[in-house]
Design an enzyme around this catalytic site. Structure first.
Site, mmCIF file in Angstrom:
data_model
loop_
_atom_site.group_PDB
_atom_site.id
_atom_site.type_symbol
_atom_site.label_atom_id
_atom_site.label_comp_id
_atom_site.label_asym_id
_atom_site.label_seq_id
_atom_site.Cartn_x
_atom_site.Cartn_y
_atom_site.Cartn_z
ATOM 1 N N ALA A 1 -12.490 151.969 19.668
ATOM 2 C CA ALA A 1 -13.367 152.853 20.430
ATOM 3 C C ALA A 1 -14.113 153.709 19.407
ATOM 4 C CB ALA A 1 -12.541 153.727 21.359
ATOM 5 N N GLY B 1 -13.297 163.243 18.845
ATOM 6 C CA GLY B 1 -12.570 161.968 18.905
ATOM 7 C C GLY B 1 -12.548 161.414 20.312
ATOM 8 N N ASN B 2 -11.674 160.474 20.561
ATOM 9 C CA ASN B 2 -11.507 159.972 21.936
ATOM 10 C C ASN B 2 -10.050 159.594 22.157
ATOM 11 O OD1 ASN B 2 -11.157 157.005 21.381
ATOM 12 N ND2 ASN B 2 -13.145 157.347 20.404
ATOM 13 N N ARG B 3 -9.750 159.155 23.374
ATOM 14 C CA ARG B 3 -8.344 158.997 23.751
ATOM 15 C C ARG B 3 -7.745 157.627 23.432
ATOM 16 N NH1 ARG B 3 -7.658 163.567 26.822
ATOM 17 N NH2 ARG B 3 -9.523 164.193 27.950
#
Ligand code: C5P
Length: 389
Positions: free
Chosen positions: A265, A198-200
């Site tokens: 994102a 995943g990402n932040r």
């Protein structure tokens, strides 16, 4: 304000009271069925105006054209299934329908009915028709229903409706009748049943944009990644997890959108294979293979009609401006919003952001570091003011 025959009509009294408190002048029209649920005397007392029900009363004709032109806004709360069907099909068999058909002001509709009626394709088709006339549908809420069942179909709470109305009168309303598609948050790409890449991203920027568009009168379709913050109550939210799900939801919703802002994102890669079982650890190096995900913004750029506006976001760490402009061109967007990661307080998870917007002619619109709510306003102002650039 129109009140129709639904048990939620009792809440109309609270709504009228709240609108009067907020300084509105309110004239109430009730259908005959509404009078079975709540007394016109209650509404006339609260609204400080005569309550109208019939096209003809005491041999005098109620001038629906004048009423329709008198109001700055017409709200129908609660709007029963029957009234919605009549409005969608141009029926004119009572004063409320006549005023609706004559109204020159924006119209907001707060439906209220049991879940099965709400979900029936005919109701949904009628609501789509009303939206196509430029009317705003205030989302229903879920919970206990008059039938004793629990589900979707409760009228939006009077406080929520008051908030929307306050926003309507405060703001420019330059998005009334428009539909805006927003993607926000991260995507999770599953590796095995319990792990993901995943990402932040927190979805804060996209949610701020969704709120801004709602305040300006738009209908917002929000495609929201996992773990993101609370979405606005009035948005139509599709929760997704993976890039592939986000792609499907955005492509499906895009034909309905006048404007699409792709803030999410989205993961650029996803595992080639997803292990069916939890991957066991051992002492060897773990190697995983990744393949590219579909570029949603690029796809929407291909699907875009001349009437739609498409806005992308870019987060660059080098050659920021040149890369952002290149992205705008290759993805056929109308605007691209460049987030600066170099500035303290900008980007993922922060409440502030610093952006530069570029249009197709490569003209730049730079902004100071601001709260994400103010950044959202700058973005919408810029794209609306320069859409024909
Ligand atoms: O190419 P890059 O990922 O830097 O472009 C960022 C923009 O493209 C953002 O608007 C993002 O939401 C969108 N994007 C997308 N689908 C992807 C990757 C990025 O819509 N798979």
């Amino acid at each position: 304000m129109g009140i129709t025959g639904s048990i939620a009509a009792y809440k109309a009294a609270v709504l009228v009271r709240s609108l009067i408190k907020n300084g509105a002048e309110v004239k109430v029209i009730m259908t005959v069925a509404a009078c079975d649920f709540i007394s016109p005397l209650t509404l006339s007392t609260l609204s400080k105006n005569e309550v109208l029900t019939d096209l003809f009363e005491d041999n005098t004709w109620a001038n629906h054209v004048i009423l329709g032109r008198w109001a700055d806004l017409m709200v129908i709360a609660p709007a029963s299934c029957n009234t919605i069907a009549k409005m969608a099909n141009g029926h004119c068999d009572n004063l409320l329908q006549a005023v609706y058909l004559s109204a020159t002001c924006p119209v907001m509709i707060a439906p209220a009915m049991d879940e099965d009626m709400w979900k029936h394709p005919s109701t949904q088709t009628n609501l789509k028709k009303l939206e196509s006339y430029g009317n705003t549908i205030l989302p229903v809420e879920s919970g206990e229903l008059a039938s004793g069942l629990s589900g979707e179909g409760r009228m939006a709470e009077p406080e929520t409706i008051t908030e929307v109305l306050a926003g309507f009168f405060k703001k420019k309303n330059d998005l009334t009748g428009k539909t805006v598609l927003v993607s926000a948050g991260p995507t999770y790409e599953a590796i095995d049943p319990v792990r993901f890449i995943g990402n932040r991203s927190t979805g804060k920027m996209g949610i701020a944009i969704a709120n801004e568009c709602i305040d300006r009168g738009a209908k917002v379709i929000l495609v929201l990644g996992p773990g993101a913050e609370e979405p606005p109550e009035l948005a139509e939210v599709t929760n997704v997890e993976s890039a592939a799900e986000m792609y499907a939801a955005c492509v499906a919703a895009f034909p309905r959108a006048d404007i699409a802002l792709m803030c999410a994102a989205v993961s650029d890669y996803t595992p080639v294979t997803v292990s069916k079982e939890k991957i066991k650890k051992n002492d060897a190096v773990l190697v995983a293979e990744f393949k590219r995900t579909e570029d949603i913004l690029k796809k929407l750029g291909e699907l875009k009609t001349g009437k739609q506006l498409l806005v992308g976001f870019a987060l660059e760490t080098e050659n920021e401006q040149a890369n952002a402009v290149k992205k705008l061109k290759t993805k056929n967007a109308d605007f691209i919003v460049l987030n600066s990661l170099r500035d303290e307080g900008a980007g993922f998870g922060h409440n502030t952001n610093k952006i530069i917007i570029f249009d197709k002619a490569e003209k730049s619109y730079p902004f100071e570091m601001k709260k994400k709510e103010a950044v959202a306003k700058d973005i919408i102002d810029t794209i609306l003011n320069n859409q024909h650039a």
